[in-house]
Scaffold this active site. Structure first.
Site, PDB file in Angstrom:
ATOM      1  N   HIS B  69       0.840  -1.196   0.000  1.00 25.80           N
ATOM      2  CA  HIS B  69       0.000   0.000   0.000  1.00 25.80           C
ATOM      3  C   HIS B  69       0.875   1.246   0.000  1.00 25.80           C
ATOM      4  O   HIS B  69       1.133   1.832   1.046  1.00 25.80           O
ATOM      5  CB  HIS B  69      -0.919  -0.005   1.214  1.00 25.80           C
ATOM      6  CG  HIS B  69      -1.999  -1.045   1.127  1.00 25.80           C
ATOM      7  ND1 HIS B  69      -1.851  -2.309   1.644  1.00 25.80           N
ATOM      8  CD2 HIS B  69      -3.229  -1.006   0.568  1.00 25.80           C
ATOM      9  CE1 HIS B  69      -2.969  -2.999   1.421  1.00 25.80           C
ATOM     10  NE2 HIS B  69      -3.820  -2.242   0.770  1.00 25.80           N
ATOM     11  N   HIS B 309      -3.864   3.254  -4.793  1.00 27.54           N
ATOM     12  CA  HIS B 309      -4.109   2.775  -3.421  1.00 27.54           C
ATOM     13  C   HIS B 309      -3.172   1.648  -3.032  1.00 27.54           C
ATOM     14  O   HIS B 309      -2.618   1.627  -1.947  1.00 27.54           O
ATOM     15  CB  HIS B 309      -5.574   2.344  -3.278  1.00 27.54           C
ATOM     16  CG  HIS B 309      -5.957   2.029  -1.878  1.00 27.54           C
ATOM     17  ND1 HIS B 309      -5.818   0.760  -1.334  1.00 27.54           N
ATOM     18  CD2 HIS B 309      -6.446   2.807  -0.896  1.00 27.54           C
ATOM     19  CE1 HIS B 309      -6.242   0.779  -0.071  1.00 27.54           C
ATOM     20  NE2 HIS B 309      -6.614   2.009   0.216  1.00 27.54           N
ATOM     21  N   GLU B 459     -19.689   0.690  22.656  1.00 31.27           N
ATOM     22  CA  GLU B 459     -18.989  -0.523  23.066  1.00 31.27           C
ATOM     23  C   GLU B 459     -17.691  -0.760  22.300  1.00 31.27           C
ATOM     24  O   GLU B 459     -16.673  -1.147  22.879  1.00 31.27           O
ATOM     25  CB  GLU B 459     -19.898  -1.752  22.911  1.00 31.27           C
ATOM     26  CG  GLU B 459     -21.118  -1.753  23.811  1.00 31.27           C
ATOM     27  CD  GLU B 459     -22.291  -0.943  23.266  1.00 31.27           C
ATOM     28  OE1 GLU B 459     -22.177  -0.428  22.122  1.00 31.27           O
ATOM     29  OE2 GLU B 459     -23.305  -0.810  23.966  1.00 31.27           O
ATOM     30  N   HIS B 523     -30.968  -9.876  23.461  1.00 33.04           N
ATOM     31  CA  HIS B 523     -30.036  -9.611  24.553  1.00 33.04           C
ATOM     32  C   HIS B 523     -29.436 -10.886  25.152  1.00 33.04           C
ATOM     33  O   HIS B 523     -28.702 -10.816  26.127  1.00 33.04           O
ATOM     34  CB  HIS B 523     -30.750  -8.843  25.669  1.00 33.04           C
ATOM     35  CG  HIS B 523     -31.016  -7.401  25.347  1.00 33.04           C
ATOM     36  ND1 HIS B 523     -31.634  -6.998  24.187  1.00 33.04           N
ATOM     37  CD2 HIS B 523     -30.739  -6.256  26.035  1.00 33.04           C
ATOM     38  CE1 HIS B 523     -31.731  -5.673  24.182  1.00 33.04           C
ATOM     39  NE2 HIS B 523     -31.195  -5.198  25.272  1.00 33.04           N
TER      40      HIS B 523
END
Lengths: 724, 724
Positions: B69, B309, B459, B523
């Site tokens: 990169h 890139h 979170e 949950h």
């Protein structure tokens, strides 16, 4: 107790004297006039009466079983009146009416708000008995539709919500769906798709990354059919919002390309909310954020504080509130006739709406028969002739391609044949091998006709947007997502919610091992499969070649109420004999039998190719005869009967070894030993990684030989599972 | 090929004639003067020469093994000069010098930028040979520190980056660490902690939710020691940024409480970047975002496009660029002496900085001996007298409490004794049972002395911020995070990076089953453990009571290079006999033996209590004798020797059954059958869910009896694993 860091203003607007009237939307400000103090119910306007009636029912739901998340529901009552009475197009007599506006409760813990509204406007299933079920599902046989969080299976619930932030992304998906359908099917004078998307959010959702990703994308896509109503009560579960957030949310939303409207007394001021919604409908080129200041637990002693977030409320306030609408405070679960009359007319209104639409559709069918047929097919969930497309694919012609490459070829064919397919990747389209025409991009400049979604580098939003697309109307859209397998850990909460919700989404997970192009351990999944293989309802499919990949697509496209994940390799690999598209559905099957075999070797994906070579080495150099199992899906294999399972992974005490570049726990159900990873990967060439971790032919050979030597002919089952 | 949706301006600033001079930071605008066209290297200023020298080395790294990169690294060269030559305080001779500024490459794929800078300024380990290793790690024995993405184990790398967005959150953690240390230890005239945090980000990171969460929190916390440098090259992997993003990032950052500075020609204009950095240092009360417009692949034919890139560049441009600094285009990996002289003086400068600091610290030790001792202990990673605290806990006194409650008690004691402990939850503190004093909150109003972090409902950022805290200096901070187990699926990418990076973070995951308070399947974790139990290096610990919890804390606190997750129950439960804090480290151990047992039952957490009751029923009603195993950690158990493992889970053919409210795959390594979940949970009371899913005493009893009946005395090992 130490002092609070800052004082929190918890002004409440609870008595009639505080109810505000004649509020108008004026450049983001509401003008209020205080009026009246006595003779409660006669003095109340219809809106006020309705607002308080909602609160009273919410009180009952909170009190009936000692708690729940009532605070937001109380604060949002006026929003409820504005949306369900004045704004939304829906039909309580037919919750699935196709062109309804969609409502998403992103702050899903406030479920009793939605349930109360559904009851008041008269959805058939939402009886008072069902409301009484809220918080009461204690016994094995007892069922209720009043779940703690809204669940998609229930009429009047568009998507399952609860885990914060995702509802906003679902809404973006729903808005894309509606825009795309409208662009595809509407004709001048024939707006057969007009549905708009309304989503409520609390402070919590707006802090979650997934919401922020989706918000940025919605602004970019100029989704002007989407309205996000911010229940701005300035309180989270722990305390005042200012403990954790001090951003200027309006400016932030504007910077993301949204129009922002303010409502200053959203607790009571129905008509200002209505005005804002009406204004929002007239705006073109921007989604709309309505920042509605509310008071959590409005009308109770805990109003404006974190105490109101969940739990019961003080009886005195509840009694007072009931008295306001002339209710006997001693009685519960009673809705005054005035409120019922006010809301229940939505049944007739909804039926009329649906009738008007059906008439329009009938005229549309005459005028545009082909379009109508096409829309009808979409609505019936007909997914093109995918069977024919897939059976037309000769996997021999894809020999030598990486599975991600074969997948690109297959997807391109399916895309043409199946108009419901939509979606795309999170950047990386070239790596994921997803080709698309520029003209097929979903974007204002293509008039929203395109089906390819450029999600940007927003994996979690991508998955949750896909869920929204799939939830629009079953089968109408069949969304795909795409990124590297490792980055599905970013998307995991969305993938899970899709699986839980039974939504058909196909996740294209390429670069599925340490053979991902030497990016290193940050990019090399060794444990991500463990999550997805354990995730109920999700089908994790890892084909070893194009032939199996065709079978995987058949399975993924046929499973109308399950998401699937296609786990694909980056690099071309060698040949596996006898692979079969038809056998993929068995989960695992023989690709090479051996009479009197010494060992069974099982694998999938890229690693299976090395196993084939290893088997040759074992035979040639050691005289060890191996049966070979291809196992593209452990999920599907577990569904087979015991007899079949034992035929593939024999229980005769001969060693059965799994080989995969992942942590091996999921295989242990079937095998006596596993060759796999016990650590993270390494930044090095793909081939060298197979060598480095002993997962190439030589490595496998050595481990199998050592294991057999260790067993010394002992029954491998009684020797217990071995990590090799 | 369809036309691009919009044109993308890829102006390049590549020849000397285009190099800009005399640029000054003026209200966000740079003023440029174009000058000179000939006689390359003599004409170049030192900054220009240095900038181009960086690019030339990057070219070599890109070309040496056919890719990588390189595009961002080329565009960021001037940023490199500004930071490493002019701005940052660090010591190449001692990469671990305590008070160094921390640099985080959030756009981790541009690793060769960091490696090149480390080489140029003269880090000992960063030799040219090491740079040559980039992209070359192909063979098993070959090692290099030039990994594809920066890895924390390597000197001169502060945190492992690559998965986008997380580096920004890591930086927020590092900034909190520095702020907190400074607030705790600095005295007038004795600024022993001055380290500032510099983080570079590309377009990608800024789209990721985790970054957006962390950015909002950094603004809220007014972290003015944090500078985020935006490599604004307007290009992603797939194409121009405007394909996926059209937000006004500067306004968005300001709305989040950040100061925003613009640099218009960041590709070349070193001194404007320096000015911006200098200005940033003087600002108080805000983190600073420097929006630096750059050109990806600057100086190559692919400049300004997605082609730049990753991959190689055109030889002609590379040759031209080399010629600019007088290099022979035919040669590679050569740095002109002028550039070396320019950069390598940082070695002496760094040594001087460190010396000055050591002297200051010596005077500090004299003047503030106690503070110095305390700082010294922190730096040496001494974690209070946690052993003593833990051994002082009498678990009998915590009998009958839910493990989350016991944990609250234990944590409170540890918090007092161990000053390195820091962090907190993502809202839900009351549910997680984490108590803290208001005065101990990390916030401007407490002068940053507090250690409790209110993360908001963020979170993923929470986990990644914890990684930053832990990475500041090994052992100096010992971060905790907290939320429900289910919401660790939001945090999973951060938890994983912490495990991969060997960072000690303790994750407190409460509400760890369908016994979570009837919130419902959204949950209720049934598969999250499968991820964490498979995740290398993470210790997933699920104690059944306070006694085992003490053992879990001992393990978590002792594991200095591993994160741990404490999986805790919401509700009080019954007694398990013979639990032992000391045996937790074995992973699994006997809590009840039976001579001539018919079956072994193994479990952990809440479900173990039901197993104890089930064993009683089995004995009383069926005469079936069961051995009972408590297995708080399958990770640790797998580390035990075969002999021990067989002693716990016998291989004699008698049935061994695991019982847990999760999908059971991870147990199959050891047991012959599993009682567990095969679906998502249900919104109903905790107790009723155990009944509903057959995981209460009666349900277990019935399944065990049926299994034994089915086996009819057959060897359970040879019967294969059963899902009961």
């Amino acid at each position: 107790m130490a002092p609070q860091l800052a004082e929190f203003d918890h002004t409440t607007f609870t008595t009639t004297s505080q109810l505000k009237k004649s509020a108008h939307l004026t450049n983001g400000f509401s003008h209020h006039e205080d009026i009246r103090d006595e003779n409660p119910e006669q003095d109340l306007s219809d809106d006020e009466f309705a607002t308080i009636s909602i609160r009273n029912l919410v009180h009952d739901l909170c009190m009936q079983n000692g708690g729940g998340h009532g605070g937001s529901a109380l604060g949002m009552a006026a929003i409820g009146v504005a949306l369900w009475k004045y704004e939304m197009r829906y039909n309580p007599c037919d919750p699935e009416w196709f062109d309804r506006d969609r409502f998403v409760l992103s702050n899903g813990h406030a479920s009793m708000f939605l349930y109360t509204m559904n009851h008041l406007v008269g959805y058939n299933v939402w009886t008072m008995e069902q409301l009484k079920g809220y918080g009461a599902a204690k016994l094995n046989g007892y069922t209720t539709i009043s779940h703690a969080h809204p669940e998609i299976e229930v009429p009047g619930v568009e998507v399952t919500t609860g885990p914060l932030g995702q509802g906003i992304a679902n809404s973006v998906g729903l808005a894309i769906a509606s825009k795309n359908l409208a662009a595809t099917f509407n004709k001048p004078g024939f707006d057969v798709v007009r549905s708009r998307i309304y989503c409520t959010t609390g402070d919590g959702c707006l802090m979650e990354g997934v919401a922020l990703e989706a918000i940025a994308l919605a602004g970019h896509l100029q989704l002007d059919n989407l309205v996000l109503l911010y229940d701005n009560n300035q309180v989270t579960c722990d305390g005042p919002l200012e403990w954790v957030n001090s951003e200027d949310i309006n400016t932030k939303m504007r910077a993301c390309g949204w129009e922002v409207l303010d409502v200053l007394d959203g607790t009571n001021d129905v008509q200002t909310i209505v005005s804002a919604l009406s204004y929002a409908k007239r705006l073109v080129g921007k989604p709309v954020f309505i920042n509605i200041r509310t008071v959590i637990g409005a009308g109770t002693a805990a109003a404006g504080t974190a105490k109101a977030h969940h739990g019961v409320f003080d009886k005195e306030s509840v009694a007072k509130s009931k008295a306001l609408t002339g209710l006997d405070p001693e009685k519960s679960h009673v809705v005054p006739q005035r409120a019922l009359d006010f809301f229940r007319e939505r049944r007739a209104a909804g039926t009329a709406l649906a009738k008007t639409w059906s008439d329009l559709l009938a005229r549309y069918a005459e005028r545009f028969p082909e379009l109508h047929e096409s829309l009808d097919a979409r609505r019936r969930g007909i997914c093109g002739d995918f069977d024919q497309v897939l059976s037309g694919i000769d996997s021999q012609q894809l020999r030598g391609l990486a599975t991600r490459e074969s997948n690109g070829v297959i997807l391109e064919k399916l895309w043409k044949s199946c108009p419901a397919l939509c979606g795309g990747g999170a950047d990386l389209a070239n790596s994921n091998k997803i080709t698309y025409a520029e003209t097929d991009v979903f974007h204002p400049l293509t008039g929203y006709k395109g089906r390819y979604l450029r999600h940007g580098i927003r994996e979690h939003a991508m998955a949750s947007i896909a869920n929204g697309l799939a939830a629009y109307s079953p089968g109408t859209f069949l969304p795909i997502t795409a990124t590297f397998l490792i980055f599905y850990i970013y998307a995991a909460p969305g993938v899970r919610m899709g699986a839980l919700s039974g939504l058909q989404v196909i996740h294209i997970a390429t670069h599925d091992s340490f053979g991902e192009g030497q990016n290193g351990p940050t990019h090399q999944p060794v444990e991500i499969d463990s999550l997805y293989r354990a995730m109920p309802s999700l089908q994790y499919l890892r084909p070893c070649d194009a032939e199996e990949l065709v079978g995987c697509w058949q399975i993924a496209l046929s499973a109308r109420h399950q998401p699937s994940m296609l786990s694909l390799g980056r690099d071309p690999v060698g040949q596996v004999p006898n692979t079969s598209r038809d056998k993929v559905k068995l989960g695992a099957y023989m690709v090479a039998e051996e009479a009197d075999a010494d060992v069974t070797l099982a694998s999938c994906g890229t690693n299976l190719h090395y196993v084939v070579s290893a088997a040759e080495l074992l035979k040639k150099r050691h005289g060890i005869k191996a049966r070979l199992v291809s196992a593209p899906s452990l999920d599907l294999f577990q569904l087979q009967d015991e007899h079949y399972r034992a035929a593939i992974f024999p229980l005769d005490g001969k060693p059965v070894i799994s080989v995969e570049e992942y942590v091996a726990t999921t295989w242990a159900r079937y095998v006596t030993a596993s060759i796999g990873m016990t650590s993270y990967g390494y930044s090095a060439s793909n081939e060298s990684n197979y060598q480095r971790f002993g997962l190439d032919a030589k490595g496998i050979e050595g481990k199998v030989v050592a294991y057999l030597a260790k067993l010394q002919g002992q029954n491998a089952r009684t020797a217990g599972w071995h990590q090799l």
